[in-house]
Scaffold this motif. Sequence first.
Motif, PDB file in Angstrom:
ATOM      1  N   GLU A  81      -8.165   3.575   3.946  1.00 39.21           N
ATOM      2  CA  GLU A  81      -7.659   2.457   4.741  1.00 39.21           C
ATOM      3  C   GLU A  81      -6.514   1.762   4.002  1.00 39.21           C
ATOM      4  OE1 GLU A  81      -9.319  -1.778   6.601  1.00 39.21           O
ATOM      5  OE2 GLU A  81     -10.709  -0.324   5.717  1.00 39.21           O
ATOM      6  N   PHE A  82      -6.657   1.589   2.707  1.00 35.60           N
ATOM      7  CA  PHE A  82      -5.602   1.000   1.885  1.00 35.60           C
ATOM      8  C   PHE A  82      -4.353   1.875   1.910  1.00 35.60           C
ATOM      9  CE2 PHE A  82      -3.610   0.868  -2.395  1.00 35.60           C
ATOM     10  CZ  PHE A  82      -3.110  -0.425  -2.340  1.00 35.60           C
ATOM     11  N   ARG A  83      -4.545   3.172   1.811  1.00 31.81           N
ATOM     12  CA  ARG A  83      -3.416   4.118   1.866  1.00 31.81           C
ATOM     13  C   ARG A  83      -2.664   3.958   3.185  1.00 31.81           C
ATOM     14  NH1 ARG A  83      -2.861   9.419  -0.149  1.00 31.81           N
ATOM     15  NH2 ARG A  83      -5.052   9.464  -0.740  1.00 31.81           N
ATOM     16  N   ARG A  84      -3.422   3.905   4.274  1.00 25.65           N
ATOM     17  CA  ARG A  84      -2.816   3.847   5.598  1.00 25.65           C
ATOM     18  C   ARG A  84      -2.106   2.512   5.849  1.00 25.65           C
ATOM     19  NH1 ARG A  84      -7.163   4.339   8.106  1.00 25.65           N
ATOM     20  NH2 ARG A  84      -7.476   2.128   8.616  1.00 25.65           N
ATOM     21  N   ASP A  85      -2.747   1.416   5.452  1.00 22.40           N
ATOM     22  CA  ASP A  85      -2.234   0.093   5.801  1.00 22.40           C
ATOM     23  C   ASP A  85      -1.173  -0.431   4.829  1.00 22.40           C
ATOM     24  OD1 ASP A  85      -3.968   0.135   7.899  1.00 22.40           O
ATOM     25  OD2 ASP A  85      -5.469  -1.163   6.973  1.00 22.40           O
ATOM     26  N   TYR A  86      -1.160   0.066   3.603  1.00 17.45           N
ATOM     27  CA  TYR A  86      -0.267  -0.491   2.583  1.00 17.45           C
ATOM     28  C   TYR A  86       0.675   0.540   1.954  1.00 17.45           C
ATOM     29  CZ  TYR A  86      -3.127  -4.712   2.779  1.00 17.45           C
ATOM     30  OH  TYR A  86      -3.778  -5.842   3.196  1.00 17.45           O
ATOM     31  N   LEU A  87       0.104   1.659   1.488  1.00 15.77           N
ATOM     32  CA  LEU A  87       0.909   2.576   0.677  1.00 15.77           C
ATOM     33  C   LEU A  87       2.071   3.198   1.442  1.00 15.77           C
ATOM     34  CD1 LEU A  87      -1.726   4.428  -1.544  1.00 15.77           C
ATOM     35  CD2 LEU A  87      -0.384   2.372  -2.030  1.00 15.77           C
ATOM     36  N   PHE A  88       1.831   3.647   2.660  1.00 18.74           N
ATOM     37  CA  PHE A  88       2.905   4.288   3.419  1.00 18.74           C
ATOM     38  C   PHE A  88       4.049   3.301   3.672  1.00 18.74           C
ATOM     39  CE2 PHE A  88       4.723   5.345   7.654  1.00 18.74           C
ATOM     40  CZ  PHE A  88       5.425   6.471   7.262  1.00 18.74           C
ATOM     41  N   LYS A  89       3.705   2.068   4.040  1.00 24.63           N
ATOM     42  CA  LYS A  89       4.740   1.059   4.290  1.00 24.63           C
ATOM     43  C   LYS A  89       5.535   0.768   3.017  1.00 24.63           C
ATOM     44  CE  LYS A  89       2.204  -1.225   8.029  1.00 24.63           C
ATOM     45  NZ  LYS A  89       1.511  -2.466   8.457  1.00 24.63           N
ATOM     46  N   ARG A  90       4.831   0.679   1.887  1.00 26.08           N
ATOM     47  CA  ARG A  90       5.523   0.418   0.625  1.00 26.08           C
ATOM     48  C   ARG A  90       6.445   1.571   0.245  1.00 26.08           C
ATOM     49  NH1 ARG A  90       0.508  -1.939  -2.993  1.00 26.08           N
ATOM     50  NH2 ARG A  90       0.238  -3.899  -1.838  1.00 26.08           N
ATOM     51  N   ALA A  91       5.958   2.793   0.418  1.00 26.90           N
ATOM     52  CA  ALA A  91       6.775   3.964   0.100  1.00 26.90           C
ATOM     53  C   ALA A  91       8.024   3.992   0.972  1.00 26.90           C
ATOM     54  CB  ALA A  91       5.967   5.240   0.278  1.00 26.90           C
ATOM     55  N   MET A  92       7.869   3.669   2.250  1.00 26.55           N
ATOM     56  CA  MET A  92       9.022   3.622   3.150  1.00 26.55           C
ATOM     57  C   MET A  92      10.020   2.570   2.690  1.00 26.55           C
ATOM     58  SD  MET A  92       9.411   5.706   5.712  1.00 26.55           S
ATOM     59  CE  MET A  92      10.414   4.742   6.833  1.00 26.55           C
ATOM     60  N   ASN A  93       9.527   1.393   2.328  1.00 24.29           N
ATOM     61  CA  ASN A  93      10.423   0.326   1.876  1.00 24.29           C
ATOM     62  C   ASN A  93      11.180   0.727   0.613  1.00 24.29           C
ATOM     63  OD1 ASN A  93       9.777  -1.421   3.965  1.00 24.29           O
ATOM     64  ND2 ASN A  93       8.109  -2.397   2.837  1.00 24.29           N
ATOM     65  N   LYS A  94      10.471   1.351  -0.334  1.00 26.84           N
ATOM     66  CA  LYS A  94      11.111   1.795  -1.573  1.00 26.84           C
ATOM     67  C   LYS A  94      12.194   2.825  -1.275  1.00 26.84           C
ATOM     68  CE  LYS A  94       8.615  -0.459  -4.678  1.00 26.84           C
ATOM     69  NZ  LYS A  94       9.211  -1.454  -5.604  1.00 26.84           N
ATOM     70  N   ALA A  95      11.873   3.767  -0.398  1.00 30.19           N
ATOM     71  CA  ALA A  95      12.821   4.833  -0.073  1.00 30.19           C
ATOM     72  C   ALA A  95      14.051   4.282   0.644  1.00 30.19           C
ATOM     73  CB  ALA A  95      12.131   5.893   0.783  1.00 30.19           C
ATOM     74  N   VAL A  96      13.822   3.423   1.639  1.00 36.84           N
ATOM     75  CA  VAL A  96      14.942   2.862   2.402  1.00 36.84           C
ATOM     76  C   VAL A  96      15.840   2.015   1.497  1.00 36.84           C
ATOM     77  CG1 VAL A  96      15.558   1.251   4.246  1.00 36.84           C
ATOM     78  CG2 VAL A  96      13.752   2.939   4.619  1.00 36.84           C
ATOM     79  N   ASN A  97      15.245   1.244   0.614  1.00 37.25           N
ATOM     80  CA  ASN A  97      16.044   0.429  -0.309  1.00 37.25           C
ATOM     81  C   ASN A  97      16.914   1.287  -1.218  1.00 37.25           C
ATOM     82  OD1 ASN A  97      15.179  -2.077   0.605  1.00 37.25           O
ATOM     83  ND2 ASN A  97      13.446  -2.171  -0.810  1.00 37.25           N
ATOM     84  N   SER A  98      16.401   2.454  -1.615  1.00 29.69           N
ATOM     85  CA  SER A  98      17.176   3.330  -2.501  1.00 29.69           C
ATOM     86  C   SER A  98      18.330   3.998  -1.767  1.00 29.69           C
ATOM     87  CB  SER A  98      16.262   4.394  -3.117  1.00 29.69           C
ATOM     88  OG  SER A  98      15.889   5.358  -2.158  1.00 29.69           O
TER      89      SER A  98
END
Length: 206
Positions: free
Chosen positions: A53-70
């Motif tokens: 649940e943590f992976r689904r609700d938090y990790l994917f969004k964070r990974a997307m934000n990190k990638a888009v910022n780069s």
Amino acid sequence: MSRIATVTDIRKIDDKRFCLFVDYEPFSSVYASDIRRLHLACDGEIEWSKLEEFRRDYLFKRAMNKAVNSIKFSDKCEYDIRQKLKDLYYDEEIVDQTIDKLKSYGYIDDYRYACGYVRRNSAKKGIRVIRFELQAKHIGQDIIDLAVEDSDISDESDRITYILQKKYTVEELTEKRDKVYAYMYSKGFDRRKVSECIRNIVSDIT
């Protein structure tokens, strides 16, 4: 009944992040707030469903934000983004999901990246080195070939002549040719073309 996992380590990465190890494998990077939210502690147990649940609700969004910022300030190829996310301890599943989503939005395009790379570097590097550097980023050979062809930089003579005239005197071109050849070869330029350009420069002066 949900599978029970064991928190085997919470290892500090920097001032803000920790690497969470579950069952002796790195699970993801987490923040102090995540540790509190999930009640994590070394040698403690947690239901695997809560981690999912943590992976689904938090990790994917964070990974997307990190990638888009780069990507905001410079184009990146798929390999660049994969490495960045892996360095941040995102697992393969999250990385794959993020890459797929970025591709669907058109944020990642290895052909576009390769074309830009060729254009940016062709003034100072030969095609051989440019190809090698793109291969090192795991870009497919067919994509590299197409990018080089579409960039229309097959004739390197003008670029070689410009570099030679900017970097060397006529005396150096005639008396220190081995040094000149070594430098130009390190930049990926063809020795035969370099020799031809040197002859043309020297003949124009003399």
